[in-house]
Design a protein around this motif. Sequence first.
Motif, mmCIF file in Angstrom:
data_model
loop_
_atom_site.group_PDB
_atom_site.id
_atom_site.type_symbol
_atom_site.label_atom_id
_atom_site.label_comp_id
_atom_site.label_asym_id
_atom_site.label_seq_id
_atom_site.Cartn_x
_atom_site.Cartn_y
_atom_site.Cartn_z
ATOM 1 N N HIS A 83 0.798 -1.232 0.000
ATOM 2 C CA HIS A 83 0.000 0.000 0.000
ATOM 3 C C HIS A 83 0.828 1.279 0.000
ATOM 4 N N VAL A 84 2.114 1.177 -0.252
ATOM 5 C CA VAL A 84 2.978 2.352 -0.385
ATOM 6 C C VAL A 84 2.884 2.847 -1.827
ATOM 7 N N ILE A 85 2.797 4.164 -2.002
ATOM 8 C CA ILE A 85 2.790 4.729 -3.350
ATOM 9 C C ILE A 85 4.233 4.801 -3.842
ATOM 10 N N TYR A 86 4.502 4.058 -4.917
ATOM 11 C CA TYR A 86 5.844 4.005 -5.483
ATOM 12 C C TYR A 86 5.956 4.794 -6.784
ATOM 13 N N LYS A 87 4.839 5.091 -7.402
ATOM 14 C CA LYS A 87 4.859 5.878 -8.637
ATOM 15 C C LYS A 87 3.792 6.956 -8.543
ATOM 16 N N LEU A 88 4.184 8.171 -8.891
ATOM 17 C CA LEU A 88 3.242 9.271 -9.057
ATOM 18 C C LEU A 88 3.930 10.248 -10.000
ATOM 19 N N PRO A 112 -7.620 -0.650 1.244
ATOM 20 C CA PRO A 112 -8.594 -1.360 2.085
ATOM 21 C C PRO A 112 -9.026 -0.461 3.241
ATOM 22 N N PRO A 113 -10.241 -0.637 3.752
ATOM 23 C CA PRO A 113 -10.764 0.241 4.804
ATOM 24 C C PRO A 113 -9.923 0.250 6.081
ATOM 25 N N ASP A 114 -9.171 -0.811 6.352
ATOM 26 C CA ASP A 114 -8.387 -0.866 7.585
ATOM 27 C C ASP A 114 -7.025 -0.180 7.472
ATOM 28 N N ARG A 160 1.106 10.202 5.749
ATOM 29 C CA ARG A 160 0.033 11.059 6.266
ATOM 30 C C ARG A 160 -1.176 10.159 6.492
ATOM 31 N N ARG A 161 -2.063 10.631 7.296
ATOM 32 C CA ARG A 161 -3.313 9.884 7.459
ATOM 33 C C ARG A 161 -4.052 9.875 6.129
ATOM 34 N N VAL A 162 -4.845 8.834 5.921
ATOM 35 C CA VAL A 162 -5.613 8.734 4.683
ATOM 36 C C VAL A 162 -6.697 9.804 4.698
ATOM 37 N N THR A 163 -6.624 10.704 3.754
ATOM 38 C CA THR A 163 -7.662 11.718 3.558
ATOM 39 C C THR A 163 -7.829 11.910 2.062
#
Length: 175
Positions: A83-88, A112-114, A160-163
């Motif tokens: 769940h780490v963003i590796y490409k942007l 995922p929600p958790d 960061r927190r998911v927002t």
Amino acid sequence: MRGTLPEARIRPAGPGDVAAICRFGEIHIPPHYTPLIGEAAAQRQVRHWWNEAHISAAVADERVVVAEADGQVVGVGQRGPDHVIYKLYLHPEHRGYGLGPRLLDALARQLPPDVGVLRIEHFAANERAGAFYEREGFAVERIEPSSTGDPALAVVWRSRRVTLREEWPPPPKLS
């Protein structure tokens, strides 16, 4: 004032996008990274992370989103199985129009929600990415030195927190 560009649509990538995503990486990664980390390291990024096998697997796992304008891929976001963003990445002409935050939102919606924390990583030399992530509310968690000893290749991990954009301003930085 900047000119106008065709409206870009953010959407999940499908199997039919794999070749275009690979081509996007071949075209845009070397000129972006060569001045930052050197030509050999930039080419290594393309070979290891923008090849058909890697992209196909991520697309099949529904971990890739694209920005598309006029039928062309103009941006790519990808997270790993962790769940780490590796490409942007955005086509240089499409930067500064709000597509980066929209790609982040699309990737966050796939979590995922958790999963309550969104993480990213980037090379230390990629100061533009660092500034973008700072604006988007990501705080540095740690910096991993490169095994080569090259400080440009150190990896900066942020979170960061998911927002989502509609929930902004961003929450306080994680401590």
